[in-house]
Design an enzyme around this catalytic site. Sequence first.
Site, short mmCIF file in Angstrom:
data_model
loop_
_atom_site.label_atom_id
_atom_site.label_comp_id
_atom_site.label_asym_id
_atom_site.label_seq_id
_atom_site.Cartn_x
_atom_site.Cartn_y
_atom_site.Cartn_z
N ASP A 18 0.83 -1.21 0.00
CA ASP A 18 0.00 0.00 0.00
C ASP A 18 0.87 1.26 0.00
O ASP A 18 1.96 1.27 0.57
CB ASP A 18 -0.89 -0.04 1.25
CG ASP A 18 -2.04 0.93 1.16
OD1 ASP A 18 -2.29 1.50 0.07
OD2 ASP A 18 -2.72 1.13 2.19
N SER A 63 -6.88 -5.99 -6.26
CA SER A 63 -8.01 -6.57 -5.54
C SER A 63 -9.26 -6.53 -6.40
O SER A 63 -9.35 -5.75 -7.36
CB SER A 63 -8.26 -5.80 -4.23
OG SER A 63 -8.93 -4.59 -4.51
N ASN A 66 -10.41 -3.14 -6.70
CA ASN A 66 -9.60 -2.14 -7.43
C ASN A 66 -10.21 -1.75 -8.79
O ASN A 66 -9.82 -0.74 -9.37
CB ASN A 66 -8.16 -2.62 -7.64
CG ASN A 66 -7.31 -2.53 -6.39
OD1 ASN A 66 -6.32 -3.24 -6.24
ND2 ASN A 66 -7.68 -1.65 -5.46
N ARG A 192 -5.33 -2.31 8.24
CA ARG A 192 -6.55 -3.02 7.82
C ARG A 192 -6.15 -4.25 7.03
O ARG A 192 -5.07 -4.28 6.43
CB ARG A 192 -7.39 -2.17 6.86
CG ARG A 192 -7.98 -0.94 7.37
CD ARG A 192 -8.91 -0.35 6.29
NE ARG A 192 -8.16 0.24 5.20
CZ ARG A 192 -7.65 1.47 5.21
NH1 ARG A 192 -7.78 2.22 6.28
NH2 ARG A 192 -7.01 1.93 4.17
C1 FPP Z 1 -1.81 0.22 -3.36
O1 FPP Z 1 -1.35 1.53 -3.43
C2 FPP Z 1 -1.25 -0.59 -4.43
C3 FPP Z 1 -1.97 -1.19 -5.40
C4 FPP Z 1 -3.44 -1.10 -5.51
C5 FPP Z 1 -1.36 -1.96 -6.48
C6 FPP Z 1 -0.09 -2.67 -6.14
C7 FPP Z 1 0.55 -3.00 -7.43
C8 FPP Z 1 1.87 -2.96 -7.69
C9 FPP Z 1 2.90 -2.70 -6.69
C10 FPP Z 1 2.36 -3.18 -9.08
C11 FPP Z 1 1.93 -4.44 -9.77
C12 FPP Z 1 2.19 -5.69 -9.02
C13 FPP Z 1 2.89 -6.75 -9.48
C14 FPP Z 1 2.95 -8.03 -8.69
C15 FPP Z 1 3.63 -6.71 -10.74
P1 FPP Z 1 -2.40 2.69 -3.56
O2 FPP Z 1 -2.49 3.07 -4.98
O3 FPP Z 1 -3.70 2.30 -2.95
O4 FPP Z 1 -1.72 3.82 -2.73
P2 FPP Z 1 -2.44 4.98 -1.92
O5 FPP Z 1 -3.21 4.33 -0.82
O6 FPP Z 1 -1.28 5.79 -1.43
O7 FPP Z 1 -3.30 5.72 -2.90
#
Ligand code: FPP
Length: 247
Positions: A18, A63, A66, A192
Amino acid sequence: MRSETPINVPQHVAIIMDGNGRWANARGLPRTAGHRAGVERVREAVRTAAEADVKYLTLFAFSSENWNRPKQEVSDLMGLLRFFIRRDLAELHRENVRVRVIGCRQSIQPDIKALLVEAEERTRENTGISLVIAFNYGARDEMVRAVREIAEAVKSGDMDPASITETTVAGHIDTAGIPDPDLVIRTSGEQRLSNFLLWQAAYAEFVFMPCLWPDFDRAAFHEALNEFGRRDRRYGAVAAPELAVGS
Ligand code: FPP
């Protein structure tokens, strides 16, 4: 590097990655830049976990909730997954990593589905760390799918409801055959579970790291592993010294 590793190494580490968006915002960059930086940390995390002798590393990549993000961000995240598999699969295979994917395969683009299948098939015989990619994953959705499968088996007469146990359920969820996570890490300071591994994390230790995912480097990973090493896991039983004194 051995000295960084706790004696009590978790067999299975699961991570909620996150903070990509906040990392990008803090730099005046688009959110995608945060996700892109996050992919680099994914590569580093796999290497760090393998070196520390962790056997399973599950990463929450996308998710089932998402999909509600802006269209462009969803498309960027899909692009990054494609990029990661295309760029890193050969190297993961060379490093004896086994790739597994959990989550609902329905409603994902056919080319991504094919890439995920290719990653799983190509690395199936590998004996090193298992990298479990949670993609289009939601724990409640996973349980609903499992319940449907079990109900179908009951309906067709292949299963007696009285014979259903925890093992039956564990055998029908996406992680069938994978041990439960010992340690769940979430970055960015949020505390969470966000519909991640609700069944499997029943006895997991939780470590919440204040850093944002794109800052989660080797040292931060070892900090989380060391914190796990200091925990006393009792699985609902009584601590050993108390047992010796009291009963
Ligand atoms: C949460 O940060 C992160 C995600 C929803 C996506 C995670 C994906 C990656 C790290 C890249 C792809 C994964 C692989 C395995 C290649 P957020 O965007 O919710 O951050 P924020 O809460 O600061 O907005």
